[in-house]
Design an enzyme around this catalytic site. Structure first.
Site, mmCIF file in Angstrom:
data_model
loop_
_atom_site.group_PDB
_atom_site.id
_atom_site.type_symbol
_atom_site.label_atom_id
_atom_site.label_comp_id
_atom_site.label_asym_id
_atom_site.label_seq_id
_atom_site.Cartn_x
_atom_site.Cartn_y
_atom_site.Cartn_z
ATOM 1 N N SER A 233 39.653 40.794 29.600
ATOM 2 C CA SER A 233 40.458 41.933 29.983
ATOM 3 C C SER A 233 41.904 41.586 30.300
ATOM 4 O O SER A 233 42.742 42.471 30.430
ATOM 5 C CB SER A 233 39.836 42.612 31.206
ATOM 6 O OG SER A 233 39.861 41.726 32.332
ATOM 7 N N LYS B 23 48.957 40.368 36.044
ATOM 8 C CA LYS B 23 47.981 41.355 35.553
ATOM 9 C C LYS B 23 47.972 42.538 36.512
ATOM 10 O O LYS B 23 48.045 42.353 37.736
ATOM 11 C CB LYS B 23 46.600 40.697 35.475
ATOM 12 C CG LYS B 23 45.504 41.569 34.873
ATOM 13 C CD LYS B 23 44.200 40.782 34.756
ATOM 14 C CE LYS B 23 43.060 41.597 34.180
ATOM 15 N NZ LYS B 23 41.810 40.822 34.026
ATOM 16 N N SER C 5 37.444 36.719 31.294
ATOM 17 C CA SER C 5 38.631 37.539 31.028
ATOM 18 C C SER C 5 39.955 36.793 31.094
ATOM 19 O O SER C 5 40.998 37.380 30.782
ATOM 20 C CB SER C 5 38.680 38.727 31.985
ATOM 21 O OG SER C 5 37.698 39.663 31.632
#
Lengths: 100, 467
Positions: free
Chosen positions: B143, B67, B167
């Protein structure tokens, strides 16, 4: 949903504290959205929390310090390459002190 | 392909790390244009690393996607934001990256995310849209939407995500993969760009529960560079993975199965619970009475911490700088105005408001006290059950743009995940079947399993049976 009222002046003051410049359009949109969110958040004020200890961190970690021993810092050149502006191996910023 | 089978193939010489990287790069070129999971990748750097990797290590030669809010030396770290996308290159490795490298993994590829991890859909990325591989008209969740979408699409064997209010678990649920949020303190946050420091945790998003155990094994453990990481032994997660659920008590919180949940989601989650019961677990109804206050509590604490953490983005040391500011104050204000997107500004303002003079006690201190009540709910529950079962989200993945101007509605969709962050406990999302959308597409649904602090081994055991 909300009884919380935020006027433009309050919002601009908060934005100024946060060092954010908001456009007129953003101010109008955010004001309504923040009123909704804060109106919803007001639910917690209905709870009796007297005598309850606040939780800052959810794990029992307090006051732990690293050993006071020297170690390598980040590479100076690599850090400076990220600076938007640099001069003489230092980060360059606008003048901080105004002229008299 | 599972990480264990990849490892066998690499060790036997049936495949090389370079060939795996070529395959992934080809998949990204061929298929990621539609999905948009990757922001960037550096094949040459990964191949150089692959050339010297020790294949006997636990993850030797296996690429892991990251990420874009974790620092990897020499690579961009945009956090899905214009603020960092112009010129920021990480000058160091986050601890999780060092640990992955020590286990032989090759960090490969930067994955899209909601800007500074603020959002539940990955629509808040300032850089590109990520779509759900199961239905391209829908969000992948957020996210860590890029992380979940890449694993679901097969363009990553495994990925790291971060979870502040759900997330990792929510996008894993929406994309039909496994997502594990470790207990607070289990995995170092050093080198993760902080959103809300008392809530953030890094964890794996994988195809299987076994893969989640393998990646967690590599990244867990004490780090002197993170004063909130705990100095506790890391168990052998694979050793107990197949121990089953016989004799375990699993709680079903009545507050998580009430109004607002899609009946099809409820049915899939209950079917998963029955599967666990058939394997020998006992299902027990429990209560988490302060659940209804979790969203309100979270949306005071998280923005408050975010407003503080994001004050470092000022246009001085890195990231976007406004052109020709008159003075330092204008440099701050205009750099932040130009660099941040609307969701980040909204949360910074909300956080600044709840921390400001006159409101601090009414909002922030009260929220921290309610957080104590939420934490105590879990402590009480875990006195009578080993773990808790629930949906991950009230609905399956929604359509792109559905909540475009309604942030509160979007915040409410996190209701089942964010209590775990407030309490610091561990949680996992495991695929629990699919439901049929109005348009006839099959949308994944996740079962959430929550466990006490540092009981990831038990969580993985239960998840393995549910899988």
């Amino acid at each position: 949903m909300s009884n919380t009222h935020i006027d433009d002046r309050t919002l601009r003051n908060i934005a100024n504290l946060a060092r954010l410049e908001l456009s007129e359009e953003e101010t109008a949109v955010f004001r309504g959205q923040l009123e909704d969110i804060l109106g919803y958040v007001d639910a917690i004020s209905k709870l009796d929390v007297s005598g309850i200890e606040p939780t800052s961190y959810p794990a029992p970690v307090f006051d732990r310090m690293r050993e006071d021993v020297p170690h390598e810092s980040l590479d100076r050149e690599a850090v400076l390459r990220n600076a938007p502006e640099q001069a003489q191996h230092q980060i360059r910023v606008p003048k901080v002190i105004a002229e008299a | 392909m599972s990480l264990l089978s990849l490892r066998e193939q690499l060790r036997s010489g049936a495949v090389t790390p370079e060939a795996l990287l070529d395959d992934l790069a080809a998949k990204i070129s061929a298929g990621d244009g539609q999905i948009g999971a990757y922001l960037s990748h550096d094949l040459a750097a990964a191949k150089a690393e692959a050339a010297t990797v020790d294949l006997s290590l636990p993850l030797g030669g296996i690429p892991i996607a990251i990420k874009d809010n974790m620092n990897v030396l020499g690579q961009p770290c945009t956090c899905g934001s214009k603020f960092l996308s112009e010129n920021y290159v990480s000058p160091y490795d986050a601890t999780v990256i060092k640990k992955l490298r020590a286990a032989g993994a090759i960090p490969f590829g930067r994955l899209n995310m909601d800007e500074f991890a603020m959002g539940s859909s990955t629509e808040n990325s300032a850089l590109q849209v990520t779509r759900n591989p199961r239905d391209l008209e829908r969000v992948p969740g957020g996210s860590s939407g890029g992380s979940a979408a890449s694993v679901a699409a097969g363009s990553a064997f495994a990925a790291l995500g971060s979870d502040t209010g759900g997330s990792i678990r929510q996008p894993a649920s929406h994309c039909g993969v496994v997502g594990l949020k470790p207990s607070y303190g289990r995995v170092s946050r050093y080198g993760l760009v902080a959103f809300a420091s008392s809530l953030d945790q890094i964890g794996p998003i994988t195809n299987t529960v076994e893969d989640a155990a393998i990646v967690l094994q590599a990244i867990a453990g004490y780090d002197p560079l993170d004063s909130t990481s705990l100095d506790l032994p890391v168990p052998d997660y694979l050793a107990t993975l197949n121990d089953g659920v016989k004799g375990l008590k699993l709680g079903l919180p009545k507050e998580y199965f009430g109004e607002g949940i899609d009946p099809q989601v409820r049915a899939r989650v209950m079917a998963a619970a029955e599967k666990l019961a058939a394997a020998g677990a006992e299902l027990v109804e429990i209560s988490l009475p302060h659940t209804e206050y979790a969203v309100a509590t979270y949306y005071v604490i998280a923005p408050a911490e975010a407003s503080s953490n994001l004050s470092r983005f000022d246009g001085v040391r890195y990231g976007h700088r406004a052109k020709d500011p008159a003075d330092l104050d204008e440099l701050y204000r205009r750099s932040r105005e130009e660099g941040f997107g609307p969701e980040v500004k909204r949360r910074i303002i909300l956080g600044t408001y709840v921390l400001s003079s006159g409101y601090h006690d009414a909002y922030y201190t009260t929220a921290q006290k309610v957080r104590t009540l939420i934490r105590r709910d879990f402590e009480t529950a875990f006195q009578s059950v080993d773990a808790i079962l629930s949906p991950v989200a009230p609905t399956a993945a929604r359509k792109l743009g559905e909540f475009a101007n309604d942030p509160l509605h979007e915040y409410l969709s996190d209701i089942f995940t964010l209590s775990a962050n407030l309490a610091g406990i561990c949680g996992i999302s495991v695929p629990a079947g699919t439901i049929t959308s109005d348009a006839g597409t099959e949308l994944p649904v996740g079962l959430q399993i929550l466990g006490p602090h540092f009981e990831e081994a038990k969580l993985l055991r239960i998840a393995k049976v549910a899988e």
